[in-house]
Design a protein around this motif. Structure first.
Motif, mmCIF file in Angstrom:
data_model
loop_
_atom_site.group_PDB
_atom_site.id
_atom_site.type_symbol
_atom_site.label_atom_id
_atom_site.label_comp_id
_atom_site.label_asym_id
_atom_site.label_seq_id
_atom_site.Cartn_x
_atom_site.Cartn_y
_atom_site.Cartn_z
ATOM 1 N N GLY A 84 3.002 22.204 -18.794
ATOM 2 C CA GLY A 84 2.868 21.166 -19.814
ATOM 3 C C GLY A 84 2.065 19.960 -19.361
ATOM 4 N N ARG A 85 1.236 20.142 -18.335
ATOM 5 C CA ARG A 85 0.414 19.048 -17.816
ATOM 6 C C ARG A 85 -0.946 19.060 -18.502
ATOM 7 N NH1 ARG A 85 2.175 17.307 -12.509
ATOM 8 N NH2 ARG A 85 0.756 15.582 -12.935
ATOM 9 N N SER A 86 -1.558 17.899 -18.592
ATOM 10 C CA SER A 86 -2.880 17.772 -19.205
ATOM 11 C C SER A 86 -3.946 17.585 -18.127
ATOM 12 C CB SER A 86 -2.909 16.567 -20.145
ATOM 13 O OG SER A 86 -2.848 15.358 -19.398
ATOM 14 N N MET A 87 -5.189 17.711 -18.529
ATOM 15 C CA MET A 87 -6.295 17.456 -17.612
ATOM 16 C C MET A 87 -6.274 15.996 -17.172
ATOM 17 S SD MET A 87 -8.680 18.716 -15.822
ATOM 18 C CE MET A 87 -9.112 20.313 -16.447
ATOM 19 N N GLN A 88 -5.837 15.099 -18.064
ATOM 20 C CA GLN A 88 -5.735 13.693 -17.700
ATOM 21 C C GLN A 88 -4.670 13.485 -16.617
ATOM 22 O OE1 GLN A 88 -5.794 14.861 -20.835
ATOM 23 N NE2 GLN A 88 -7.752 14.067 -21.560
ATOM 24 N N ASP A 89 -3.567 14.247 -16.696
ATOM 25 C CA ASP A 89 -2.549 14.174 -15.654
ATOM 26 C C ASP A 89 -3.162 14.532 -14.300
ATOM 27 O OD1 ASP A 89 -0.488 13.563 -17.472
ATOM 28 O OD2 ASP A 89 0.092 15.667 -17.688
ATOM 29 N N LEU A 90 -3.883 15.647 -14.260
ATOM 30 C CA LEU A 90 -4.482 16.080 -12.995
ATOM 31 C C LEU A 90 -5.586 15.133 -12.548
ATOM 32 C CD1 LEU A 90 -4.588 19.965 -13.245
ATOM 33 C CD2 LEU A 90 -2.813 18.478 -12.337
ATOM 34 N N GLY A 91 -6.367 14.636 -13.495
ATOM 35 C CA GLY A 91 -7.390 13.650 -13.140
ATOM 36 C C GLY A 91 -6.769 12.448 -12.460
ATOM 37 N N GLY A 92 -5.624 12.024 -12.961
ATOM 38 C CA GLY A 92 -4.900 10.918 -12.338
ATOM 39 C C GLY A 92 -4.442 11.264 -10.937
ATOM 40 N N VAL A 93 -3.914 12.477 -10.768
ATOM 41 C CA VAL A 93 -3.469 12.923 -9.441
ATOM 42 C C VAL A 93 -4.631 12.889 -8.457
ATOM 43 C CG1 VAL A 93 -2.677 14.933 -8.115
ATOM 44 C CG2 VAL A 93 -1.552 14.352 -10.275
ATOM 45 N N PHE A 94 -5.770 13.417 -8.859
ATOM 46 C CA PHE A 94 -6.905 13.548 -7.955
ATOM 47 C C PHE A 94 -7.586 12.215 -7.642
ATOM 48 C CE2 PHE A 94 -7.154 17.966 -9.920
ATOM 49 C CZ PHE A 94 -6.344 18.503 -8.940
ATOM 50 N N THR A 95 -7.370 11.218 -8.484
ATOM 51 C CA THR A 95 -8.008 9.918 -8.260
ATOM 52 C C THR A 95 -7.017 8.846 -7.831
ATOM 53 O OG1 THR A 95 -7.774 9.362 -10.603
ATOM 54 C CG2 THR A 95 -9.865 10.386 -9.910
ATOM 55 N N GLY A 96 -5.739 9.186 -7.746
ATOM 56 C CA GLY A 96 -4.729 8.212 -7.357
ATOM 57 C C GLY A 96 -4.348 7.253 -8.462
ATOM 58 N N MET A 97 -4.611 7.654 -9.703
ATOM 59 C CA MET A 97 -4.267 6.831 -10.865
ATOM 60 C C MET A 97 -3.153 7.503 -11.651
ATOM 61 S SD MET A 97 -7.949 6.024 -12.584
ATOM 62 C CE MET A 97 -9.427 5.928 -11.626
ATOM 63 N N SER A 98 -2.564 6.758 -12.556
ATOM 64 C CA SER A 98 -1.653 7.367 -13.520
ATOM 65 C C SER A 98 -2.499 8.077 -14.576
ATOM 66 C CB SER A 98 -0.777 6.304 -14.195
ATOM 67 O OG SER A 98 -1.569 5.498 -15.060
ATOM 68 N N SER A 99 -1.879 8.921 -15.365
ATOM 69 C CA SER A 99 -2.597 9.599 -16.460
ATOM 70 C C SER A 99 -3.214 8.581 -17.397
ATOM 71 C CB SER A 99 -1.651 10.493 -17.260
ATOM 72 O OG SER A 99 -1.062 11.445 -16.448
ATOM 73 N N GLU A 100 -2.446 7.535 -17.682
ATOM 74 C CA GLU A 100 -2.913 6.505 -18.610
ATOM 75 C C GLU A 100 -4.106 5.746 -18.036
ATOM 76 O OE1 GLU A 100 0.316 6.876 -17.575
ATOM 77 O OE2 GLU A 100 1.079 7.802 -19.417
#
Length: 114
Positions: A84-100
């Motif tokens: 149930g994760r989004s690409m924005q969730d993973l983008g946040g993980v990979f950049t050290g940011m929150s999804s938002e």
């Protein structure tokens, strides 16, 4: 969990190293495989020949470690969707940011190189 990075290169060596992860994640496009994986994730990892490090990354959902071990975002995202994760969730993980924060950064034009 491993530290966020933004310099992943899926070259031939990484592709070979990550073959088992990518094969496992790619198999999750099939509903029966998703059911089997969800029923016993560890056994499913074993059936796909993951190394101990790869298996740990999958079971712990350590997305950065998956890429460090040769996983491709295009395949590992199939596992993220199952969770149930989004690409924005993973983008946040990979950049050290929150999804938002990641979503806001993309909406404002993303990272500027220069």
């Amino acid at each position: 969990m491993t530290k966020a990075r933004d310099d992943y290169l899926l070259d031939l060596e990484a592709s070979r190293r990550g073959y088992a992860i990518n094969r496992l994640c790619g198999s999750l496009k099939d509903p029966e495989n998703r059911r089997r994986f969800s029923a016993d994730e560890a056994a499913y990892c074993d059936a796909h020949g993951l190394s101990p490090e790869q298996k740990k990354a999958i079971l712990e959902r350590d997305w950065t470690a998956m890429l460090d071990l040769g996983g491709s975002i295009f395949y590992t995202f199939k596992l993220a969707v199952l969770d149930g994760r989004s690409m924005q969730d993973l983008g946040g993980v990979f950049t050290g940011m929150s999804s938002e924060e990641f979503t806001a950064a993309m909406r404002s034009g993303g990272r500027r190189f220069g």
